[in-house]
Design a protein around this motif. Structure first.
Motif, PDB file in Angstrom:
ATOM      1  N   PRO A   1      35.052  36.104  41.074  1.00 18.13           N
ATOM      2  CA  PRO A   1      34.783  34.925  41.863  1.00 18.13           C
ATOM      3  C   PRO A   1      33.511  35.335  42.700  1.00 18.13           C
ATOM      4  O   PRO A   1      33.204  36.677  43.064  1.00 18.13           O
ATOM      5  CB  PRO A   1      35.720  34.812  43.005  1.00 18.13           C
ATOM      6  CG  PRO A   1      36.680  36.085  42.959  1.00 18.13           C
ATOM      7  CD  PRO A   1      36.308  36.738  41.494  1.00 18.13           C
ATOM      8  N   ARG A   2      32.804  34.443  42.951  1.00 18.00           N
ATOM      9  CA  ARG A   2      31.470  34.422  43.801  1.00 18.00           C
ATOM     10  C   ARG A   2      31.446  33.366  44.901  1.00 18.00           C
ATOM     11  O   ARG A   2      31.818  32.409  44.662  1.00 18.00           O
ATOM     12  CB  ARG A   2      30.181  34.384  42.967  1.00 18.00           C
ATOM     13  CG  ARG A   2      29.475  35.432  42.392  1.00 18.00           C
ATOM     14  CD  ARG A   2      28.499  35.211  41.274  1.00 18.00           C
ATOM     15  NE  ARG A   2      27.436  35.263  42.013  1.00 18.00           N
ATOM     16  CZ  ARG A   2      25.958  35.056  41.621  1.00 18.00           C
ATOM     17  NH1 ARG A   2      25.792  34.402  40.357  1.00 18.00           N
ATOM     18  NH2 ARG A   2      24.962  35.021  42.109  1.00 18.00           N
ATOM     19  N   THR A   3      31.216  33.964  46.301  1.00 21.04           N
ATOM     20  CA  THR A   3      31.272  33.039  47.348  1.00 21.04           C
ATOM     21  C   THR A   3      29.772  32.394  47.415  1.00 21.04           C
ATOM     22  O   THR A   3      28.937  33.001  47.446  1.00 21.04           O
ATOM     23  CB  THR A   3      31.644  33.750  48.528  1.00 21.04           C
ATOM     24  OG1 THR A   3      31.902  35.076  48.330  1.00 21.04           O
ATOM     25  CG2 THR A   3      32.900  33.130  49.296  1.00 21.04           C
TER      26      THR A   3
ATOM     27  N   GLY B   1      25.679  36.239  46.839  1.00 21.67           N
ATOM     28  CA  GLY B   1      26.993  35.733  46.721  1.00 21.67           C
ATOM     29  C   GLY B   1      27.814  36.969  47.658  1.00 21.67           C
ATOM     30  O   GLY B   1      28.954  36.860  47.884  1.00 21.67           O
ATOM     31  N   HIS B   2      26.992  37.997  48.215  1.00 21.66           N
ATOM     32  CA  HIS B   2      27.592  39.067  48.953  1.00 21.66           C
ATOM     33  C   HIS B   2      27.357  38.695  50.315  1.00 21.66           C
ATOM     34  O   HIS B   2      26.813  37.580  50.617  1.00 21.66           O
ATOM     35  CB  HIS B   2      26.818  40.337  48.648  1.00 21.66           C
ATOM     36  CG  HIS B   2      25.456  40.283  49.061  1.00 21.66           C
ATOM     37  ND1 HIS B   2      24.861  39.854  50.146  1.00 21.66           N
ATOM     38  CD2 HIS B   2      24.346  40.228  48.268  1.00 21.66           C
ATOM     39  CE1 HIS B   2      23.436  39.929  50.174  1.00 21.66           C
ATOM     40  NE2 HIS B   2      23.189  40.151  48.776  1.00 21.66           N
TER      41      HIS B   2
ATOM     42  N   GLY C   1      36.370  39.894  44.310  1.00 25.63           N
ATOM     43  CA  GLY C   1      34.913  39.482  43.997  1.00 25.63           C
ATOM     44  C   GLY C   1      34.112  40.898  43.809  1.00 25.63           C
ATOM     45  O   GLY C   1      34.537  42.021  44.216  1.00 25.63           O
ATOM     46  N   THR C   2      32.840  40.751  43.387  1.00 29.40           N
ATOM     47  CA  THR C   2      31.868  41.993  43.488  1.00 29.40           C
ATOM     48  C   THR C   2      30.491  41.372  43.194  1.00 29.40           C
ATOM     49  O   THR C   2      30.314  40.228  42.517  1.00 29.40           O
ATOM     50  CB  THR C   2      32.180  42.849  42.487  1.00 29.40           C
ATOM     51  OG1 THR C   2      31.179  43.904  42.476  1.00 29.40           O
ATOM     52  CG2 THR C   2      32.041  42.417  40.903  1.00 29.40           C
TER      53      THR C   2
ATOM     54  N   THR D   1      32.288  48.263  35.821  1.00 28.07           N
ATOM     55  CA  THR D   1      33.569  47.830  36.643  1.00 28.07           C
ATOM     56  C   THR D   1      32.789  48.172  38.058  1.00 28.07           C
ATOM     57  O   THR D   1      32.186  49.218  38.081  1.00 28.07           O
ATOM     58  CB  THR D   1      34.726  48.453  36.262  1.00 28.07           C
ATOM     59  OG1 THR D   1      34.636  49.778  36.096  1.00 28.07           O
ATOM     60  CG2 THR D   1      35.432  47.736  35.020  1.00 28.07           C
ATOM     61  N   THR D   2      33.405  47.607  39.188  1.00 27.12           N
ATOM     62  CA  THR D   2      33.559  47.670  40.603  1.00 27.12           C
ATOM     63  C   THR D   2      34.712  48.585  40.690  1.00 27.12           C
ATOM     64  O   THR D   2      35.825  47.799  40.749  1.00 27.12           O
ATOM     65  CB  THR D   2      33.226  46.532  41.259  1.00 27.12           C
ATOM     66  OG1 THR D   2      31.729  46.070  40.988  1.00 27.12           O
ATOM     67  CG2 THR D   2      33.182  47.004  42.886  1.00 27.12           C
ATOM     68  N   GLN D   3      34.526  49.592  41.317  1.00 23.19           N
ATOM     69  CA  GLN D   3      35.876  50.593  41.399  1.00 23.19           C
ATOM     70  C   GLN D   3      35.759  51.122  42.772  1.00 23.19           C
ATOM     71  O   GLN D   3      34.790  51.668  43.444  1.00 23.19           O
ATOM     72  CB  GLN D   3      36.085  51.789  40.419  1.00 23.19           C
ATOM     73  CG  GLN D   3      36.334  51.179  39.081  1.00 23.19           C
ATOM     74  CD  GLN D   3      36.672  52.317  38.303  1.00 23.19           C
ATOM     75  OE1 GLN D   3      37.820  52.835  38.194  1.00 23.19           O
ATOM     76  NE2 GLN D   3      36.069  52.420  36.819  1.00 23.19           N
TER      77      GLN D   3
END
Ligand code: TPP
Ligand code: TPP
Ligand code: SF4
Ligand code: SF4
Ligand code: SF4
Ligand code: SF4
Ligand code: SF4
Ligand code: SF4
Ligand code: MG
Ligand code: MG
Lengths: 92, 317, 178, 384, 384, 317, 92, 178
Positions: free
Chosen positions: A22-24, B20-21, B62-63, E207-209
């Motif tokens: 998801p993106r805020t 979006g961060h 999220g990321t 990936t984000t870890q």
């Protein structure tokens, strides 16, 4: 928190794949002003793109096209760095 | 083709760090991340120390990262990178990696995760000679937990743990010279850069990644919130640091010093007056302090120039 | 729970919701009530949506859980009606104090008390939108008395701000909904 | 003439520090401990305390410098949270074994990973074998009270151990509540002057501190240390009594809340006990014989007294705000040992990890329903 | 055709490492782990293993580099002891939460202070809440066996957790005993190739870890991790079965030694269980119905099975080689929870801190006499 | 009066470190401890990092120390000293100390406790500016646990964790330049010394203690066991390190470099051949390695001389 | 270990005062040789005293008097550093 | 305990007692006995008194406590009779194998078997005093056979030493007390 998923369904170790993540929206962070460009002035130096903290400057290939106001936080940096003052901060 | 076009091209339509961060409006960090990662042609793995960048870009689920990204803790980014790099070496030696596939291991850490709690892991990794690029985005304080003093905080700056007050003028010690400390490790490439001097930074990233061994980049990066300036002024504030010689731009290649930008030697006030954290220094009773700061800047500059071969060959366009 | 009022404040980090929530609590404490005031924290930074809470009761407050069904919701930042779900969990008898000229469509059907705090502050030449709102909230709650609120506000905001601006902003808001 | 203010727990602790005015405070910032040290730093910067603040470069060094300062002969306080405590864990054990009477405020926060800034007690539990005193506050007032009491306990010649005052991150550290402060002089008099048996700076009678102990002596030195911690239980009650005389507030090893005739009781630590008290009152109003044992002193654990207080209960539920994966959660394990052999039916429940909320309805369900091992976990509802 | 050698436990572990030939071994020296890494370093220097040894500058970095290497996609092993484990404690928790299948040998040594180099289990117990698997060896042979089994357990997709193989410092690490080594190929085949679900070096699927988890998700992520550790109990038994097929030796979660009809049983970990077995045999010869439950897997703790194995006993005495001053020692606490509500009479005893010896006579006294809480402490003799 | 007589007199008949300890026969550490402590006229407090010196001198219930001595752990000696020094400052400010009584805080740590695991605590203490003397007795490996490689171990040396073997020539990296790292902290006094150059060492201790702020001494100290030489040869082995320029003796006072001894520039073999740990380098196939070592020594020396004001003014008698 | 003291009687935290502390003789560590001095040669430079790892060189005031063979470990350093060869290592 | 023999070795760190204890164990392991060999560790350094132990039994050895009442004590370093209490806990039937010409006064009344290992080694021009002693111990124990012992020793000491010197030293000691 009923809409959030339960532990059995979470990815191992909470490793996140950017694809599905998801993106805020951060448009709401703007404090009254948003950037506007006069493309006729733009010399496509791409400095606005380089400096934008929110990756909100849009390009098509290597050409500046405008702003992604879903993520732009309205900091005004793009306007400040634009060498030809093509960008101005305008009220929402 | 202009370096900036190359940078755009390098990232093949995918921003390594997308919007979006939740970094603050006008935060200086993302421009450093973009310039560094988009300059590198190889696929990258990012190791991130705890700090604003890490916390604000990866809130589960999220990321904001489109590249492989690893965070373990605050103080150990260089050690984690050592592990990634060693695994890469082992797997290549054992032909367990696609032939020729090289991955650049890039660390992003703040000044806290570099000058202070992260110094030992960094020093060890430099001594062992791992091939990786350590980028310190130096915003001169612990911003994430609320603008506390770090080893990088300049003399006289007010922070929440070195506050200016009735009996205090802010931080009482001079800043730790992290770039000099890295240089003392005799690694192939060390450079000092500044976020908004993007061309200079990009050239340095290229040289750093090409180096046969560890490379360290100390990048001055503004924090509008912690420094107390309007968000849109990033470039002017950082420029003030450079032009006043508070933050010289230089590199040390295999031991050879070189200035990469010749500043205007503006009075240090121009740098100090641009930020709230120094406001108290302009009270009459503190004039002496500003003089001391100017002296320190002058003597540090003289010492640096003394070590440089020739004069500045600018890497700015 | 026995005569407890729970208030939720919506704003953006930096707009002073946390302070307003605390000033209200302080004034009510002085008036002998049981109080509690706390913000909700995340990694968010300046500009991000933020919530703060004030609890008031007729005796000391012991519970330490979050506020889920507020009796009053205060919206300092109008734009938040789009993102923040400001009406979530609002108690049956509850109402919203909204910074704006009129009720936004998102809140149709909810008991909304509008106050153009932004405009009022601007005309006052003051930055204290949050104080205007706080005044209005006090008026709606029927407590604390304006004077107590002003004292608490000036004390909390300290020397750095002009006491009179604060007082005026509060009374402006207080008057508006009285 | 007590001075009631609206303070966050962090501010309340900082004011206790201002009043104690320790000689040295070596400290490293970490959320949610930051309000403590920032408030204190500002007080010092404005001359309201004259402490040497040492802004160290890591928590490992914070506790190490604290040991140096405390044994040198200076009263020493510090504060941390979560990863900070984990990083200094090695030295916390050593501080206890060197009998350094350091007072540390701990803003409880979940341990990584994943990284999280909110409250649970996993950080406290990490060092439960270290030999330090660990006291848990229910609210800002207790955090203040315990910080004032702590030096007296730590520095008592029969104890000489570090004392940790634990306050729930955010829930207490960042929540503004009414706090009654003692007059500065009362605090000064209450804590009295500082002294340790072998001040290192006293170069006229040199000692070797921190020697190497082989199997012929190590066990005995550890036993001595354990004995000091056991004694701390009595000292705590003595100090609590003195403090009550001063403040009218009593903070003993634990609080029995409506336990007398309780058939169902909960045992818990920290801010949640406030919420539980409300629920107990509700249930009492409904003629349910519910009660709470609020534990203040987790170390030393008042085993005998706790057993005595609970052994009339038919059912006791222990609420742990920390898990021990693949094993028994810490508080549950202590209660199992304390009540072993009794007829009490004992259940254990993990709740609130990483700041997950526990609402009165959840608490009520524990009293009246069949609670799951994990309370408030998504998808695992309490069967009320 | 098994190859029996006289090896110290440290050497035996090093040979297991040589046979597994991991990709990366980040390590920092500390007594009594040194024989492991020195032997292994020599084997690598002579080309008998091709591992990348990373001589880091501290244990905190050893575990950090191990996480980086293991998640990057390389099989990773390391080893430490005592202060080393204490210094890396913060990162051990994170390794578990990031599900990094690292295998670590732990030469158990007492924690400072005072500083001591000999065996007790205080180091293991420091991280008992961290979420890692902890297996204890009785002797050099078991240390070898468990090191060969460990990668299979750690890397099982249902587990993906660090596995610690604990061997008593000096008593096992430095004692030469007969050890039967498996053929190199058997080990290679047994452990198989290494893989993790999201190898960081695979840049094609990023990936984000190690993300930031707020109260809305932290609890669930911790629960997931706890579940993996519970599953490790089944996986351990599966691997033990496979290993038995290969070696004829069975190393399950615990060993019941003459427990069937035992009325008095001891529960213990590590090298002391060998001594206890001798005493049990003696007592059996004297028609005393004595027995031993030798625990191999402390984490995950096989609660149900242990309870079942012991609940016929009239008296169970737990021997802890670690104290929890002001509280209940770790193993005792687990047993209290496991046997809670049973009719078993349970006593707990701390012994052997900092290398203090436990002789058969002491063990005998525990079976037959009224043992004190501290066994072998000077001046506190067991009343036989 | 001769400096040595002064040293004897300073200690007023009480050896700070007495016999009866269990350091090895011929250990090089005690002569450093004696020269340092007996040069200092003030009362001292010793903070000791874990290592041979600590372990072998304080087995409970015994002790070899006649001065106040504090040991906490391996990696934190500088932090412990920061605490002691801060307490002293606080107590003096509050007049809780006998007027005028000054105590010198002296840290002894090995190379492991300085270059590697102790670096961060040291760096932090230097940045904060505590007034203390940090003495690193550098025997170039972790001797106490059994001669393992440290950041200070020289290139090519064989240790138990960087053993020479069929496919290894010992340590593959150059030694960390700890003295340079300390200098990069811009503290008032930093010097490099050697155990058996006692006069030079003693003069440096005097200057270090007089400095207004942190002082760092890096003292090369032999370990007969770990280096592999006969115990009585301490002096000749250390002299070889100095005369070959492997270990230059110099000091940096407020940023000014000065050689304190002009060595003979003997070939580096003379240093290498004196110790078992380098024996394998003399195998024919390793001749190249010795050449590399000589090159490194030469270039390091050139770089150092380049920074020095004037030529060596010897502090040796 | 009956002769060793019990935990109740140990100093707090095991802090040791040099005065009362036991000292182990280390004469036994010598491997066959011990130092002997020819005082007629000694010029009292005190180098042996400075270098001795075991503080086994004895002085009276500032004058070299001989060796404390209870602690001398026989390393031979004193003999090596003596500028006038007044010290020689001799068999026990 | 059922046919177990416990041997304690006294020497100074560096004199090879640990190695001797291990070689004996290895040879006996090869002969099918249960064995265990371990030194006692402290902070002591080269030259310090050190003790090592060998356990032998007719079945696998499980106990892991220290040896307190040895059946055999081996004194590699004569000077230790002054400090080390070499006879402490010696079993009733036990004896001491002593490196020396004759029984020192300290050991009067104890069953001491003397062997001038130092002299024998010197005459052999060998440094392996510990091997001479080991040979003698094997002879006293009646096991293992000399050949096995030599094989175990050569294997353990490895390429770095001259195998023949080792063999000779062992047989010299073995012969002396046979
Ligand atoms: C061991 C440990 N101590 C403290 C913290 C709290 N903490 C998180 S980020 C941070 C400071 C980060 O400062 P810096 O590295 O400069 O990055 P920035 O926040 O400025 O981006 C601190 C103190 C932590 N996470 N871990
Ligand atoms: C955290 C920690 N890791 C490892 C050790 C084990 N250890 C004790 S001393 C030492 C090395 C000391 O080396 P150095 O500082 O050079 O001193 P030296 O032994 O050479 O005198 C090590 C690794 C320890 N005590 N603590
Ligand atoms: S205003 Fe700021 S955030 Fe918006 S596009 Fe411009 S630079 Fe980006
Ligand atoms: S900075 Fe201005 S000129 Fe450059 S691309 Fe952006 S809008 Fe165009
Ligand atoms: S606090 Fe500063 S560094 Fe952190 S996100 Fe905000 S602007 Fe960026
Ligand atoms: S090992 Fe080396 S440094 Fe350590 S005591 Fe022996 S000689 Fe000294
Ligand atoms: S070294 Fe020689 S001359 Fe000097 S004092 Fe000693 S014995 Fe005398
Ligand atoms: S031989 Fe060594 S120990 Fe003995 S006196 Fe001489 S220097 Fe000191
Ligand atoms: Mg920063
Ligand atoms: Mg060393």
């Amino acid at each position: 928190m009923a809409e959030l998923s339960t532990w059995e369904t979470l990815p191992v170790a909470g490793a996140v794949r950017p694809g599905g993540a998801p993106r805020t929206l951060t448009s709401g962070w703007r404090t009254g002003e948003k950037p506007a460009v006069d493309l006729s002035l733009c010399v496509n130096c791409l400095l606005c793109w380089l400096y934008c903290p929110d990756s909100a400057v849009e390009l098509s290939a290597e050409t500046f096209t405008g702003f992604d106001l879903d993520y732009c936080k309205g900091c005004g940096i793009c306007a400040d760095v634009c060498p030809v003052a093509a960008i101005t901060m305008v009220p929402e | 083709m202009s370096r900036l076009k190359t940078i755009v091209r390098n990232q093949r339509g995918v921003q390594p760090l997308r919007g979006g961060h939740s970094l603050c409006q006008g935060c200086g960090i993302p421009m450093v991340v973009r310039t560094v990662l988009s300059t590198i042609r190889l696929p990258v793995v990012v190791v991130n120390a705890t700090g604003c960048l890490e916390v604000a870009t990866t809130r589960f689920p999220g990321t904001a990262w489109n590249v492989p990204w690893l965070h373990v803790a605050f103080e150990n980014a260089a050690a984690v990178a050592s592990g990634v790099e060693s695994a890469q070496r082992a797997l290549r030696r054992r032909h367990a990696l696609p032939a020729g596939q090289e991955v650049a291991v890039v660390v992003f850490a703040g000044d806290g995760g570099t000058y202070d709690i992260g110094l030992q892991a960094l020093s060890g990794a430099l001594e062992r000679g791992h091939r990786f690029l350590f980028v310190c985005y130096d915003n001169e304080a612990y911003m994430n937990p609320g603008v506390q003093r770090s080893g990088a905080t300049p003399f006289g700056a007010s922070t929440t743990t070195s506050p200016a007050g009735l009996e205090s003028f802010g931080k009482a010690q001079r800043r730790k010279d992290m770039t000099a400390i890295a240089i003392a490790h005799h690694v192939p490439y060390v450079a000092q850069a500044a976020s908004t001097h993007w061309h200079d930074l990009s050239v340095k990233v290229e040289r750093a990644v090409a180096a046969h061994g560890p490379a360290f980049l100390n990048v001055l990066t503004d924090c509008p919130v912690g420094w107390g300036h309007e968000p849109q002024l990033s470039r002017r504030v950082i420029d003030a640091a450079v032009e006043t010689c508070f933050w010289p731009l230089y590199e040390v290649v295999e031991g050879h010093y070189r200035l990469t930008y010749e500043p205007q030697h503006a009075p240090v006030d121009e740098w100090l007056c641009s930020q709230q954290r120094f406001a108290h220094l302009f009270r009459p009773e503190n004039a002496e302090l500003i003089r001391r700061i100017q002296e320190q800047v002058d003597s540090d500059w003289a010492a640096l120039v003394g070590r440089c071969d020739g004069t500045a060959r600018s890497t700015d366009p | 729970m026995n005569g407890m009022t729970e208030i939720r404040w919506h704003a953006r980090a930096g707009q002073g919701a946390k302070t307003a929530a605390q000033i209200l609590a302080l004034a009510l404490l002085r008036a002998g009530r049981g109080v509690q005031a706390f913000p909700e924290y995340g990694p968010e930074r300046r500009g991000a949506p933020l919530r703060a809470f004030t609890r008031v009761a007729d005796r000391p407050i012991r519970r330490h859980d979050s506020v889920t069904d507020p009796d009053v919701v205060v919206v300092l930042e109008p734009s938040l009606v789009h993102e923040a779900g400001v009406a979530d969990g609002l108690a049956p008898e509850g109402f919203i104090v909204f910074n704006g000229e009129e009720t936004p469509p998102e809140l149709a059907g909810v008991d909304v008390r509008c106050i153009p705090a932004q405009r009022l502050a601007t005309t006052l030449g003051s930055a204290f939108v949050n104080m205007v709102m706080l005044g209005a909230v006090a008026a709606e709650l029927g407590e604390p008395p304006l004077a107590d609120l002003q004292e608490a506000a000036v004390e909390t905001l300290g020397r750095k701000v002009a006491a009179d601006d604060v007082r005026r902003a509060l009374s402006e808001g207080y008057a508006w909904l009285n | 003439m007590s001075d009631i203010r609206l303070l966050t727990g962090g501010e309340a602790v900082a004011h206790a520090m201002r009043q104690v005015d320790p000689d040295v405070v070596p400290v490293y910032p970490i959320t949610p401990q930051t309000p403590i040290i920032q408030t204190f730093a500002k007080l010092v910067a404005d001359g309201q305390a004259s402490t040497e603040i040492v802004n160290v470069e890591s928590e490992h060094s914070a506790m190490s410098a604290a040991i140096g300062a405390a044994l040198a002969g200076g009263r020493t306080m510090t504060a941390t949270s979560s990863q900070g405590l984990a990083l200094m864990a090695e030295v916390v054990y050593i501080a206890a074994s060197m009998r350094a009477p350091i007072v540390m405020a701990l803003g409880n926060r979940a341990l990584s990973g994943p990284i999280n800034i909110h409250c649970d007690h996993s950080d406290s539990m990490l060092i439960r074998d270290s030999g330090v005193v660990q006291l848990f506050a229910e609210n800002a007032q207790e955090a203040y009270d315990l910080m004032v009491m702590a030096p007296r306990i730590a520095e008592d010649p029969r104890v000489l151990l570090p004392v940790l005052v634990c306050l729930d991150g955010f829930t207490i550290t960042h929540s503004a509540e009414p706090v009654s402060l003692l007059p500065d002089d009362d605090v000064t008099r209450f804590v009295g002057p500082y002294s340790v048996p072998n001040a290192v700076l006293d170069t006229t009678s040199p000692t070797t501190q921190g020697p190497f102990a082989m199997p012929d002596y190590y066990f005995e030195l550890r036993r001595q240390q354990a004995a000091a911690l056991e004694t701390a239980l009595d000292v705590l009650e003595e100090v609590a009594l003195d403090f009550e005389r001063l403040s009218g507030r009593r903070n003993g090893a634990f609080e029995s809340y409506r336990l007398e005739d309780a058939t169902r009781a909960l045992v818990a630590l920290g801010s949640t006990t406030g919420t539980i008290k409300d629920v107990v009152d509700e249930l009492r109003d409904e003629h349910e014989t519910a009660g709470l044992l609020k534990l203040v002193s987790f170390r030393p654990f008042p085993t005998a007294a706790v057993a005595a207080a609970l052994d009339e209960c038919a059912r006791v539920a222990v609420l742990d705000r920390a898990d021990s994966p693949g094993g028994t959660p810490p508080l549950h394990a202590e209660l199992a040992a304390a009540l072993y052999g009794s007829d009490v039916e004992l259940t254990g429940h993990v709740y609130g990890l990483g700041g997950r909320d526990l609402h009165p309805s959840d608490v009520r369900a524990v009293f009246t329903g069949t609670p799951t091992p994990y309370l408030g976990l998504r998808g695992e509802r309490c069967l009320a």
